[in-house]
Design a protein around this motif. Structure first.
Motif, PDB file in Angstrom:
ATOM      1  N   GLN A 184       0.052   3.984  -2.802  1.00  0.00           N
ATOM      2  CA  GLN A 184      -0.832   5.202  -2.227  1.00  0.00           C
ATOM      3  C   GLN A 184      -0.486   6.557  -3.079  1.00  0.00           C
ATOM      4  N   MET A 214      -2.601   6.665  -6.154  1.00  0.00           N
ATOM      5  CA  MET A 214      -3.817   6.427  -6.229  1.00  0.00           C
ATOM      6  C   MET A 214      -4.864   7.388  -7.152  1.00  0.00           C
ATOM      7  N   TRP A 225       0.913  -1.272  -0.020  1.00  0.00           N
ATOM      8  CA  TRP A 225      -0.079  -0.158   0.107  1.00  0.00           C
ATOM      9  C   TRP A 225       0.642   1.256   0.135  1.00  0.00           C
ATOM     10  N   SER A 226       2.037   1.109   0.922  1.00  0.00           N
ATOM     11  CA  SER A 226       2.823   2.360   0.686  1.00  0.00           C
ATOM     12  C   SER A 226       3.239   2.732  -0.757  1.00  0.00           C
ATOM     13  N   ASP A 277      -9.298   1.452   2.664  1.00  0.00           N
ATOM     14  CA  ASP A 277      -8.341   1.678   3.772  1.00  0.00           C
ATOM     15  C   ASP A 277      -7.496   0.670   4.593  1.00  0.00           C
ATOM     16  N   PRO A 278      -6.462   0.254   3.949  1.00  0.00           N
ATOM     17  CA  PRO A 278      -6.034  -1.228   4.342  1.00  0.00           C
ATOM     18  C   PRO A 278      -5.761  -1.222   6.068  1.00  0.00           C
ATOM     19  N   PHE A 288       0.072  -4.710  -5.237  1.00  0.00           N
ATOM     20  CA  PHE A 288      -0.805  -4.378  -3.960  1.00  0.00           C
ATOM     21  C   PHE A 288      -1.844  -5.541  -4.100  1.00  0.00           C
ATOM     22  N   TRP A 298       0.267  -1.365  -8.650  1.00  0.00           N
ATOM     23  CA  TRP A 298      -0.979  -1.765  -8.317  1.00  0.00           C
ATOM     24  C   TRP A 298      -1.173  -3.561  -8.149  1.00  0.00           C
TER      25      TRP A 298
END
Length: 387
Positions: A58, A61, A54-55, A142-143, A75, A72
């Motif tokens: 993000q 996004m 995610w980092s 939101d993870p 992820f 992506w």
């Protein structure tokens, strides 16, 4: 439609997950019992991998073509949660006693869930559990919130608390809410063969069975005998005009079947079709009867991590702790009585069934289901180690 989650089982070398690999499926919720397969270390590794991916995605996004970025794809791959069966079943073996000791009403649907899971696991020499939860992520986007929800479900099994009672009670009302839609693996040919064998067995009589006249035929013989005896009585009476001779002619033939029954039929022979509970009660009359109770959060539960704590210090014939692998089956024989069948492979526990009476508020049905579910989990763990 909806946000679906899946629990699937494949072999370790499987390259993809197909629909037939799915064991359970939910729609718009997480099934709490799935997470008895998840240890805290397993969850921590999953969360770290997801947050790391995610980092990297993000910052991108807001890009319109974000789904084309390699970040992506990484992820998306991070959502793939694979747990080797040996690791999962060991965690399940530890989690279920903690949960069922406090929420025994879950035992029957949990046992059904385990039976379905076993139909998938036993197909593979190296089974792997797959948790596909990415669609559930869509609820928050939101993870951190996503992982917080999952952590709460892991805690349900790892460290049950009275504050979680409403979650489990709601799940207990519906097996679907507890474990999702069950999709047992049933090979068509195997099922057909099994049905054919069952049909043949039902149509054929056991080789040792004895043919007996039907009830209707027996009644016909009785009426025929009565008519013949009455005719004999009347014939003798009209021929001799002697009531006593006629009565004697009536009674002598009648005494033959009566004497036959007395001399050749074993008196006191009981039917082989008695209710099973009556047979169990009679069989256990000679065994020690132990009195114990199962407490919930108000006290210590006798369902322990290692076995059933009978609390029978005053009765040396029943061990104070019966390890789970040694329990073959538990069966309720009344509202507060159960019978334990013990494996013959584990002396010095007595092989004869152990008759136990519950003195608490827990019903025998719930207690037996809880014991059977935990014993099944231990059998599945033992089978995994033997592979």
């Amino acid at each position: 439609m909806g946000n679906r989650t899946f629990l699937s089982v494949t072999n370790a070398n499987a390259k993809s997950i197909e629909y037939e690999h799915i064991a359970f499926e939910t729609n718009n919720f997480l099934a709490p019992i799935w997470f008895c397969l998840v240890g805290r270390e397993q969850f921590q590794r999953y969360g770290e991998r997801l947050m790391e991916a995610w980092s990297k995605i993000q910052p991108h996004m807001d890009e319109p073509d974000v789904e084309t970025f390699p970040e992506w794809e990484s992820f998306s791959d991070a959502f793939e949660w694979q747990i080797p069966w040996l690791e999962a079943v060991e965690q399940m073996r530890l989690s279920l006693p903690r949960t069922l000791a406090r929420y025994p009403m879950l035992a029957a649907p949990v046992q059904e869930w385990l039976n379905t899971l076993s139909t998938h696991v036993r197909l593979y020499p190296e089974p792997v559990i797959h948790l596909e939860l990415s669609q559930y992520f869509s609820f928050t986007g939101d993870p951190a919130l996503y992982l917080k929800d999952i952590e709460e479900y892991v805690s349900l099994c790892q460290s049950p608390h009275p504050s979680q009672a409403k979650v489990w009670q709601g799940a207990a009302e519906s097996g679907y809410k507890l474990g999702g839609e069950h999709l047992p693996w049933r090979e068509h040919k195997a099922v057909q063969a099994e049905q054919v064998l069952e049909t043949k067995a039902a149509q054929s009589d056991p080789p040792t069975s004895v043919k007996r006249p039907s009830k209707l035929l027996q009644e016909f013989y009785i009426w025929l005998l009565a008519i013949l005896l009455a005719a004999l009585f009347l014939i003798v009476y009209f021929k001799t005009s002697s009531f006593w001779l006629a009565a004697l002619a009536f009674l002598v033939p009648l005494s033959v079947p009566v004497l036959w029954h007395i001399l050749f039929e074993r008196p006191g022979k009981t039917s082989s079709h008695r209710p099973k509970s009556d047979a169990l009660l009679e069989r256990n009359n000679s065994l020690s009867i132990n009195v114990f109770g199962m407490e919930h959060f108000d006290g210590n539960s006798l369902i322990g991590a290692d076995g059933l704590q009978t609390g029978s210090a005053e009765d040396p014939s029943i061990p104070a702790l019966i390890p789970w692998p040694q329990i073959t089956q538990a069966q309720g024989i009344s509202s507060h009585e159960i019978v334990l069948t013990i494996s013959a492979d584990h002396p010095p526990i007595p092989v004869a069934p152990i008759h136990l009476r519950l003195n608490g508020q827990l019903s025998a049905k719930d207690a037996a289901s809880a014991i059977n579910a935990i014993a099944l989990a231990y059998k599945m763990a033992a089978s995994a180690h033997d592979q």
